[in-house]
Design a protein around this motif. Structure first.
Motif, PDB file in Angstrom:
ATOM      1  N   MET A 284       0.847  -1.179   0.000  1.00 24.22           N
ATOM      2  CA  MET A 284       0.000   0.000   0.000  1.00 24.22           C
ATOM      3  C   MET A 284       0.890   1.239   0.000  1.00 24.22           C
ATOM      4  SD  MET A 284      -2.776  -1.770   0.196  1.00 24.22           S
ATOM      5  CE  MET A 284      -4.059  -0.544   0.362  1.00 24.22           C
ATOM      6  N   HIS A 285       0.462   2.255  -0.736  1.00 21.73           N
ATOM      7  CA  HIS A 285       1.240   3.488  -0.839  1.00 21.73           C
ATOM      8  C   HIS A 285       0.290   4.671  -0.733  1.00 21.73           C
ATOM      9  CE1 HIS A 285       4.392   6.286  -2.215  1.00 21.73           C
ATOM     10  NE2 HIS A 285       3.444   6.845  -2.958  1.00 21.73           N
ATOM     11  N   GLY A 286       0.633   5.630   0.124  1.00 19.87           N
ATOM     12  CA  GLY A 286      -0.178   6.832   0.261  1.00 19.87           C
ATOM     13  C   GLY A 286       0.690   8.058   0.375  1.00 19.87           C
ATOM     14  N   GLU A 287       0.198   9.173  -0.175  1.00 24.17           N
ATOM     15  CA  GLU A 287       0.916  10.443  -0.111  1.00 24.17           C
ATOM     16  C   GLU A 287      -0.014  11.544   0.363  1.00 24.17           C
ATOM     17  OE1 GLU A 287       2.741  11.416  -3.803  1.00 24.17           O
ATOM     18  OE2 GLU A 287       4.009   9.608  -3.856  1.00 24.17           O
ATOM     19  N   TYR A 288       0.575  12.506   1.064  1.00 15.10           N
ATOM     20  CA  TYR A 288      -0.181  13.684   1.478  1.00 15.10           C
ATOM     21  C   TYR A 288       0.745  14.882   1.497  1.00 15.10           C
ATOM     22  CZ  TYR A 288      -2.907  16.934   4.323  1.00 15.10           C
ATOM     23  OH  TYR A 288      -3.589  18.036   4.791  1.00 15.10           O
ATOM     24  N   LYS A 289       0.395  15.900   0.691  1.00 15.87           N
ATOM     25  CA  LYS A 289       1.146  17.153   0.673  1.00 15.87           C
ATOM     26  C   LYS A 289       0.512  18.094   1.685  1.00 15.87           C
ATOM     27  CE  LYS A 289       3.691  20.649  -0.823  1.00 15.87           C
ATOM     28  NZ  LYS A 289       3.050  21.734  -0.052  1.00 15.87           N
ATOM     29  N   VAL A 290       1.245  18.399   2.740  1.00 12.04           N
ATOM     30  CA  VAL A 290       0.739  19.282   3.778  1.00 12.04           C
ATOM     31  C   VAL A 290       0.555  20.682   3.187  1.00 12.04           C
ATOM     32  CG1 VAL A 290       1.174  20.273   6.053  1.00 12.04           C
ATOM     33  CG2 VAL A 290       1.965  17.943   5.527  1.00 12.04           C
ATOM     34  N   PRO A 291      -0.639  21.278   3.272  1.00  7.28           N
ATOM     35  CA  PRO A 291      -0.821  22.640   2.754  1.00  7.28           C
ATOM     36  C   PRO A 291       0.176  23.604   3.382  1.00  7.28           C
ATOM     37  CG  PRO A 291      -2.945  21.657   3.234  1.00  7.28           C
ATOM     38  CD  PRO A 291      -1.900  20.709   3.769  1.00  7.28           C
ATOM     39  N   GLY A 292       0.980  24.227   2.535  1.00  3.33           N
ATOM     40  CA  GLY A 292       2.005  25.132   3.028  1.00  3.33           C
ATOM     41  C   GLY A 292       3.190  24.433   3.656  1.00  3.33           C
ATOM     42  N   GLY A 293       3.204  23.100   3.583  1.00  4.82           N
ATOM     43  CA  GLY A 293       4.274  22.340   4.222  1.00  4.82           C
ATOM     44  C   GLY A 293       4.908  21.337   3.281  1.00  4.82           C
ATOM     45  N   LYS A 294       5.233  20.166   3.805  1.00  5.06           N
ATOM     46  CA  LYS A 294       6.020  19.186   3.077  1.00  5.06           C
ATOM     47  C   LYS A 294       5.203  17.951   2.694  1.00  5.06           C
ATOM     48  CE  LYS A 294       9.803  21.610   3.285  1.00  5.06           C
ATOM     49  NZ  LYS A 294      10.412  22.141   2.052  1.00  5.06           N
ATOM     50  N   LEU A 295       5.827  17.110   1.870  1.00  5.08           N
ATOM     51  CA  LEU A 295       5.196  15.888   1.395  1.00  5.08           C
ATOM     52  C   LEU A 295       5.508  14.731   2.337  1.00  5.08           C
ATOM     53  CD1 LEU A 295       3.661  14.447  -0.955  1.00  5.08           C
ATOM     54  CD2 LEU A 295       5.908  13.963  -1.929  1.00  5.08           C
ATOM     55  N   VAL A 296       4.475  13.957   2.673  1.00  9.05           N
ATOM     56  CA  VAL A 296       4.624  12.773   3.516  1.00  9.05           C
ATOM     57  C   VAL A 296       4.187  11.557   2.712  1.00  9.05           C
ATOM     58  CG1 VAL A 296       3.944  11.621   5.659  1.00  9.05           C
ATOM     59  CG2 VAL A 296       4.140  14.123   5.582  1.00  9.05           C
ATOM     60  N   ARG A 297       5.022  10.526   2.693  1.00 14.15           N
ATOM     61  CA  ARG A 297       4.697   9.276   2.012  1.00 14.15           C
ATOM     62  C   ARG A 297       4.696   8.134   3.025  1.00 14.15           C
ATOM     63  NH1 ARG A 297       8.345  11.424  -2.170  1.00 14.15           N
ATOM     64  NH2 ARG A 297       7.153  11.783  -4.103  1.00 14.15           N
ATOM     65  N   VAL A 298       3.779   7.202   2.833  1.00 16.64           N
ATOM     66  CA  VAL A 298       3.720   6.006   3.674  1.00 16.64           C
ATOM     67  C   VAL A 298       3.641   4.778   2.770  1.00 16.64           C
ATOM     68  CG1 VAL A 298       2.340   4.687   5.324  1.00 16.64           C
ATOM     69  CG2 VAL A 298       2.658   7.143   5.649  1.00 16.64           C
ATOM     70  N   ASP A 299       4.559   3.840   2.973  1.00 20.19           N
ATOM     71  CA  ASP A 299       4.537   2.553   2.269  1.00 20.19           C
ATOM     72  C   ASP A 299       4.409   1.457   3.321  1.00 20.19           C
ATOM     73  OD1 ASP A 299       5.243   3.064  -0.721  1.00 20.19           O
ATOM     74  OD2 ASP A 299       6.614   4.352   0.409  1.00 20.19           O
ATOM     75  N   ALA A 300       3.548   0.486   3.044  1.00 18.77           N
ATOM     76  CA  ALA A 300       3.339  -0.594   4.011  1.00 18.77           C
ATOM     77  C   ALA A 300       2.676  -1.768   3.318  1.00 18.77           C
ATOM     78  CB  ALA A 300       2.476  -0.110   5.172  1.00 18.77           C
ATOM     79  N   GLU A 301       2.708  -2.901   3.981  1.00 19.33           N
ATOM     80  CA  GLU A 301       1.957  -4.065   3.556  1.00 19.33           C
ATOM     81  C   GLU A 301       0.837  -4.296   4.564  1.00 19.33           C
ATOM     82  OE1 GLU A 301       4.593  -7.347   3.117  1.00 19.33           O
ATOM     83  OE2 GLU A 301       5.709  -6.440   1.437  1.00 19.33           O
ATOM     84  N   VAL A 302      -0.190  -4.994   4.112  1.00 15.89           N
ATOM     85  CA  VAL A 302      -1.301  -5.341   4.995  1.00 15.89           C
ATOM     86  C   VAL A 302      -1.336  -6.850   5.170  1.00 15.89           C
ATOM     87  CG1 VAL A 302      -3.798  -5.354   5.289  1.00 15.89           C
ATOM     88  CG2 VAL A 302      -2.666  -3.331   4.364  1.00 15.89           C
ATOM     89  N   GLU A 303      -1.311  -7.276   6.427  1.00 17.96           N
ATOM     90  CA  GLU A 303      -1.350  -8.705   6.757  1.00 17.96           C
ATOM     91  C   GLU A 303      -2.266  -8.898   7.954  1.00 17.96           C
ATOM     92  OE1 GLU A 303       1.761 -11.955   8.587  1.00 17.96           O
ATOM     93  OE2 GLU A 303       2.508 -10.569   7.043  1.00 17.96           O
ATOM     94  N   ASP A 304      -3.274  -9.756   7.796  1.00 18.25           N
ATOM     95  CA  ASP A 304      -4.239 -10.020   8.881  1.00 18.25           C
ATOM     96  C   ASP A 304      -4.861  -8.712   9.375  1.00 18.25           C
ATOM     97  OD1 ASP A 304      -3.693 -12.752   8.752  1.00 18.25           O
ATOM     98  OD2 ASP A 304      -2.028 -12.560  10.172  1.00 18.25           O
ATOM     99  N   ASP A 305      -5.236  -7.855   8.413  1.00 21.95           N
ATOM    100  CA  ASP A 305      -5.916  -6.590   8.717  1.00 21.95           C
ATOM    101  C   ASP A 305      -5.072  -5.663   9.599  1.00 21.95           C
ATOM    102  OD1 ASP A 305      -8.235  -7.265   7.263  1.00 21.95           O
ATOM    103  OD2 ASP A 305      -9.003  -8.415   8.968  1.00 21.95           O
ATOM    104  N   ALA A 306      -3.762  -5.725   9.435  1.00 18.28           N
ATOM    105  CA  ALA A 306      -2.871  -4.840  10.186  1.00 18.28           C
ATOM    106  C   ALA A 306      -1.730  -4.398   9.274  1.00 18.28           C
ATOM    107  CB  ALA A 306      -2.319  -5.545  11.423  1.00 18.28           C
ATOM    108  N   LEU A 307      -1.138  -3.243   9.593  1.00 13.60           N
ATOM    109  CA  LEU A 307      -0.014  -2.730   8.807  1.00 13.60           C
ATOM    110  C   LEU A 307       1.272  -3.424   9.226  1.00 13.60           C
ATOM    111  CD1 LEU A 307      -0.467   1.172   8.572  1.00 13.60           C
ATOM    112  CD2 LEU A 307      -1.188  -0.598   6.971  1.00 13.60           C
ATOM    113  N   ARG A 308       2.082  -3.793   8.220  1.00 16.26           N
ATOM    114  CA  ARG A 308       3.377  -4.426   8.475  1.00 16.26           C
ATOM    115  C   ARG A 308       4.418  -3.781   7.569  1.00 16.26           C
ATOM    116  NH1 ARG A 308       2.229  -6.745  13.241  1.00 16.26           N
ATOM    117  NH2 ARG A 308       0.384  -8.106  13.072  1.00 16.26           N
ATOM    118  N   GLY A 309       5.655  -3.761   8.054  1.00 17.29           N
ATOM    119  CA  GLY A 309       6.761  -3.210   7.273  1.00 17.29           C
ATOM    120  C   GLY A 309       6.560  -1.749   6.909  1.00 17.29           C
ATOM    121  N   VAL A 310       6.080  -0.957   7.846  1.00 19.15           N
ATOM    122  CA  VAL A 310       5.746   0.445   7.569  1.00 19.15           C
ATOM    123  C   VAL A 310       7.009   1.271   7.373  1.00 19.15           C
ATOM    124  CG1 VAL A 310       4.530   2.488   8.400  1.00 19.15           C
ATOM    125  CG2 VAL A 310       3.671   0.203   8.977  1.00 19.15           C
ATOM    126  N   GLN A 311       6.987   2.119   6.346  1.00 22.62           N
ATOM    127  CA  GLN A 311       8.092   3.036   6.090  1.00 22.62           C
ATOM    128  C   GLN A 311       7.520   4.413   5.758  1.00 22.62           C
ATOM    129  OE1 GLN A 311      11.732   2.645   6.195  1.00 22.62           O
ATOM    130  NE2 GLN A 311      11.210   4.820   6.376  1.00 22.62           N
TER     131      GLN A 311
END
Length: 349
Positions: free
Chosen positions: A1-28
């Motif tokens: 899973m990959h998600g991005e959010y550009k903070v208004p007036g701020g910086k870009l945040v990215r999240v990469d993770a896998e989903v296993e048993d309805d939970a996040l794993r290997g989050v970066q």
């Protein structure tokens, strides 16, 4: 899973993770933000490891804040922005650059037709028959536009509106009443797929969808920022108000009216503005004008619009388009059968 959010007036945040048993794993978590000390990033990743996929944004942000070390300094982002990126990773999201944006900047239209065009174009985007669109409005007559849930008699002096040749219409989005005059306001709408704001609360999406406007105003020499929930303001006061409607069919309508040079005397005769709202409208005297954009830029209205369009085009891409014949016909019918009728305008008397 990959998600991005550009903070208004701020910086870009990215999240990469896998989903296993309805939970996040290997989050970066990554991005162009600033964070001290370096080890705080490990704390953020660890706090997100194993969280259930149904955890909402507020709970994720609270978990992050509770796990951050006391000396952690986050600059250009926050625990809330990381939480938004997480929720976007878990949703069917899209980014601005994923879409081929189209510009509509047509000639003057009557108020009821503008209301109808907002509904029709949003529905066309939801159905996939129209690409995401930026529409800049031109007004054919004076108008007061009340929010979907406002009481007509509480917000408007209907007799004064008639005497001052002001048409009263009701839009499909919530929020407060707006007073407009041809050539003295700048109004625009964004019609986008719901995926663009997936994972965001209404409050978060308001600032996100208008972040480009702050950049455009910066190019005009105006230091502007978003004032929650739905105002754009500057060092010299309020510039604009926004409203939003999310269609169940799969689109978001976001529209903004910016004051270029408003006749405050006429506005206060037509709108029932209580004392607590006077300062919010930028009115210190009924004899004065509400003119933040004209006064702060010193530019003609058309030049301000040109700068805004150029900024959007440079940031996201934007090709010229037009209202299609079928859309125009559908809007004309809707304007006659809904937005011009007492049943709609007076639905909350």
């Amino acid at each position: 899973m990959h998600g991005e959010y550009k903070v208004p007036g701020g910086k870009l945040v990215r999240v990469d993770a896998e989903v296993e048993d309805d939970a996040l794993r290997g989050v970066q978590v990554s991005g162009d933000f600033f964070l001290e000390p370096d080890e705080a990033l490990e704390d953020i990743n660890a706090a997100l490891e194993g969280i259930p996929t149904n955890m909402d944004g507020a709970a994720i942000a609270a978990r992050l804040n509770g796990r951050l070390r006391d000396d952690a300094v986050l600059f250009g982002f926050s625990a809330q922005s990381v939480a938004i990126a997480v929720r976007r990773a878990l949703s069917r999201t899209s980014e601005w650059s994923d879409h081929d944006w189209e510009l509509i900047h047509a000639g003057p239209q009557e108020p009821a037709l503008h209301m109808a065009l907002d509904q029709v174009l949003a529905e066309e985007v939801a159905a996939g028959r129209r690409p995401p669109t930026l529409r800049v409005w031109e007004w054919a007559s004076n108008a007061v536009i009340i929010g979907s849930f406002q009481s007509l008699r509480n917000e408007v002096d209907v007799a004064a509106a008639k005497d001052n040749d002001v048409t009263v219409v009701r839009r499909i989005s919530g929020g407060g009443a707006m007073f407009v005059e041809p050539g003295n306001t700048i109004t625009y709408s964004l019609y986008a797929p719901s995926s663009l704001v997936a994972g965001m609360t209404f409050a978060d999406s308001y600032a996100y969808l208008d972040d480009w406007v702050l950049g455009a105003l910066g190019d005009l020499g105006i230091n502007a920022w978003y004032q929650p929930l739905n105002d754009i303001t500057s060092d010299n006061g309020k510039i604009a108000g926004a409203a939003q409607k999310r269609l169940a069919a799969g689109a978001v309508l976001h529209h903004v009216t910016m004051a270029y040079d408003i006749d405050a005397d006429k506005m206060t005769r037509v709108l029932r503005i209580g004392r607590e709202k006077i300062s919010d409208k930028g009115v210190t005297s009924a004899a004065k004008r509400v003119d933040p954009l004209r006064r702060q830029t010193g530019l003609p209205r058309a030049d301000v619009i040109s700068v805004m369009i150029a900024y959007f085009r440079g940031r996201y891409g934007l090709r010229d388009g037009q209202i299609r014949p079928g859309e125009q016909r559908a809007a004309e019918i809707l304007a006659a059968e809904k937005f011009s009728t007492p049943e709609w305008t007076e639905r909350i008397p």
